[in-house]
Each structure stands twice: as C-alpha cells, then as structure tokens.
Scaffold this motif. Sequence first.
Motif, PDB file in Angstrom:
ATOM      1  N   GLY A  96       0.815  -1.207   0.000  1.00 31.37           N
ATOM      2  CA  GLY A  96       0.000   0.000   0.000  1.00 31.37           C
ATOM      3  C   GLY A  96       0.843   1.247   0.000  1.00 31.37           C
ATOM      4  N   PHE A  97       0.156   2.380   0.075  1.00 30.07           N
ATOM      5  CA  PHE A  97       0.857   3.658   0.106  1.00 30.07           C
ATOM      6  C   PHE A  97      -0.043   4.726   0.726  1.00 30.07           C
ATOM      7  CE2 PHE A  97      -1.201   3.371  -4.029  1.00 30.07           C
ATOM      8  CZ  PHE A  97      -1.863   4.582  -4.142  1.00 30.07           C
ATOM      9  N   MET A  98       0.610   5.797   1.155  1.00 28.05           N
ATOM     10  CA  MET A  98      -0.073   6.982   1.655  1.00 28.05           C
ATOM     11  C   MET A  98       0.447   8.184   0.883  1.00 28.05           C
ATOM     12  SD  MET A  98       0.038   6.458   5.781  1.00 28.05           S
ATOM     13  CE  MET A  98       1.733   5.878   5.895  1.00 28.05           C
ATOM     14  N   VAL A  99      -0.411   9.161   0.698  1.00 28.62           N
ATOM     15  CA  VAL A  99       0.014  10.441   0.155  1.00 28.62           C
ATOM     16  C   VAL A  99      -0.269  11.465   1.251  1.00 28.62           C
ATOM     17  CG1 VAL A  99      -0.192  12.121  -1.695  1.00 28.62           C
ATOM     18  CG2 VAL A  99      -0.554   9.690  -2.187  1.00 28.62           C
ATOM     19  N   LEU A 100       0.791  12.127   1.688  1.00 28.24           N
ATOM     20  CA  LEU A 100       0.711  13.051   2.811  1.00 28.24           C
ATOM     21  C   LEU A 100       0.996  14.470   2.341  1.00 28.24           C
ATOM     22  CD1 LEU A 100       2.911  10.956   5.284  1.00 28.24           C
ATOM     23  CD2 LEU A 100       0.435  10.810   4.964  1.00 28.24           C
ATOM     24  N   THR A 101       0.363  15.421   2.993  1.00 28.74           N
ATOM     25  CA  THR A 101       0.681  16.828   2.771  1.00 28.74           C
ATOM     26  C   THR A 101       0.922  17.462   4.132  1.00 28.74           C
ATOM     27  OG1 THR A 101      -1.626  17.584   2.859  1.00 28.74           O
ATOM     28  CG2 THR A 101      -0.764  16.938   0.692  1.00 28.74           C
ATOM     29  N   GLY A 146       1.442  24.816  15.255  1.00 29.28           N
ATOM     30  CA  GLY A 146       2.517  24.095  14.579  1.00 29.28           C
ATOM     31  C   GLY A 146       2.055  23.273  13.395  1.00 29.28           C
ATOM     32  N   PRO A 147       2.987  22.537  12.799  1.00 30.24           N
ATOM     33  CA  PRO A 147       2.691  21.752  11.603  1.00 30.24           C
ATOM     34  C   PRO A 147       1.757  20.568  11.880  1.00 30.24           C
ATOM     35  CG  PRO A 147       5.073  21.806  12.045  1.00 30.24           C
ATOM     36  CD  PRO A 147       4.388  22.468  13.183  1.00 30.24           C
ATOM     37  N   VAL A 148       1.025  20.196  10.834  1.00 29.12           N
ATOM     38  CA  VAL A 148       0.113  19.057  10.867  1.00 29.12           C
ATOM     39  C   VAL A 148       0.406  18.187   9.655  1.00 29.12           C
ATOM     40  CG1 VAL A 148      -2.321  18.355  10.723  1.00 29.12           C
ATOM     41  CG2 VAL A 148      -1.689  20.413  12.002  1.00 29.12           C
ATOM     42  N   LYS A 188       8.179  16.988  12.912  1.00 32.11           N
ATOM     43  CA  LYS A 188       7.897  17.872  14.056  1.00 32.11           C
ATOM     44  C   LYS A 188       6.449  18.350  14.063  1.00 32.11           C
ATOM     45  CE  LYS A 188      12.658  19.140  14.839  1.00 32.11           C
ATOM     46  NZ  LYS A 188      13.064  17.788  14.894  1.00 32.11           N
ATOM     47  N   ALA A 189       5.550  17.472  13.611  1.00 31.55           N
ATOM     48  CA  ALA A 189       4.123  17.798  13.559  1.00 31.55           C
ATOM     49  C   ALA A 189       3.496  17.691  14.943  1.00 31.55           C
ATOM     50  CB  ALA A 189       3.403  16.863  12.592  1.00 31.55           C
ATOM     51  N   LYS A 190       2.503  18.509  15.165  1.00 34.54           N
ATOM     52  CA  LYS A 190       1.740  18.477  16.420  1.00 34.54           C
ATOM     53  C   LYS A 190       0.666  17.400  16.379  1.00 34.54           C
ATOM     54  CE  LYS A 190       3.584  22.018  18.517  1.00 34.54           C
ATOM     55  NZ  LYS A 190       4.166  21.955  19.852  1.00 34.54           N
ATOM     56  N   ARG A 191       0.186  17.091  15.172  1.00 31.46           N
ATOM     57  CA  ARG A 191      -0.886  16.098  15.040  1.00 31.46           C
ATOM     58  C   ARG A 191      -0.941  15.562  13.622  1.00 31.46           C
ATOM     59  NH1 ARG A 191      -2.545  20.991  15.914  1.00 31.46           N
ATOM     60  NH2 ARG A 191      -2.653  20.591  18.122  1.00 31.46           N
TER      61      ARG A 191
END
Length: 129
Positions: free
Chosen positions: A52-57, A64-66, A98-101
């Motif tokens: 499988g795979f994921m596409v993240l943004t 902060g970053p998500v 370094k994402a918050k969520r």
Amino acid sequence: MKLTPGDLARWDWYRRGLVKLIAKTGRTYRPEDVYHRVLSGTAFLVDVEDFGFMVLTQEHDHDGPVVFVWIIWCEPGRAVGRKAEIYAALEQLAREAKAKRIRMQSGFEGWSREKFFKQVAVVYEHEVK
C-alpha cells in the motif's frame, strides 16, 4: 518519497491503486493530480510495506505543523492485522516532521471506530451549479 523519472515503473502500481480508490470513493482528484503534487514537492508519497501507500501533505495549525493524510490505500485484505504497524510508521513520520498532530478526512464512517483517529469535525459540502 519524491518521484523521479526512474520511478515511472512503480508509478504504474501507485496509479492502479489510485484508480481503484477513486472508483470506490467517488473522489474528484485524478491520479495525474497526485503525480503532479508529488513531483512538485507539495505532497509526499510513502510506501506502506509492499502492499500500500499513503500520500501526505503538510498543513499548519496555530500551534505548529500538521501531517494531513490525503490518501491511504492498501491492496484489499493485505492490511488486516497490521494497522498498529501502519499507525506507528505514520506517527514516526509525523514526529520526524515535528508535527503536532496527524489529520485526515474520509467519507467512510468506519474510521470513527479506529482508536488511532478521533473525530473532531464533520465536513459539509455543496456543489455549485
């Protein structure tokens, strides 16, 4: 993963998964949209083992970053019993960014039964005619 011309053979596999997912969910993006975003660096393609795979943004909240899970697809039946492993890998990626969520949205109510994600909103949409 950032796609390069050498990844085109692998892209055929990603594309087949995207076509199946779009057909099942009725999403309005096309595989070419995903390809463009990954090539331009505004989305990141992450393999889920060999099935499988994921596409993240990346999004930004006030604190902060998500990491936003735009797409997640696995070959039918191959992720059974491996969700904890997949979620751990996703969380590790988020830590490295370094994402918050981690955030996602889906039209499938089944995600509400997953303990990894908590429902925080409902998305309503209206097609403009």
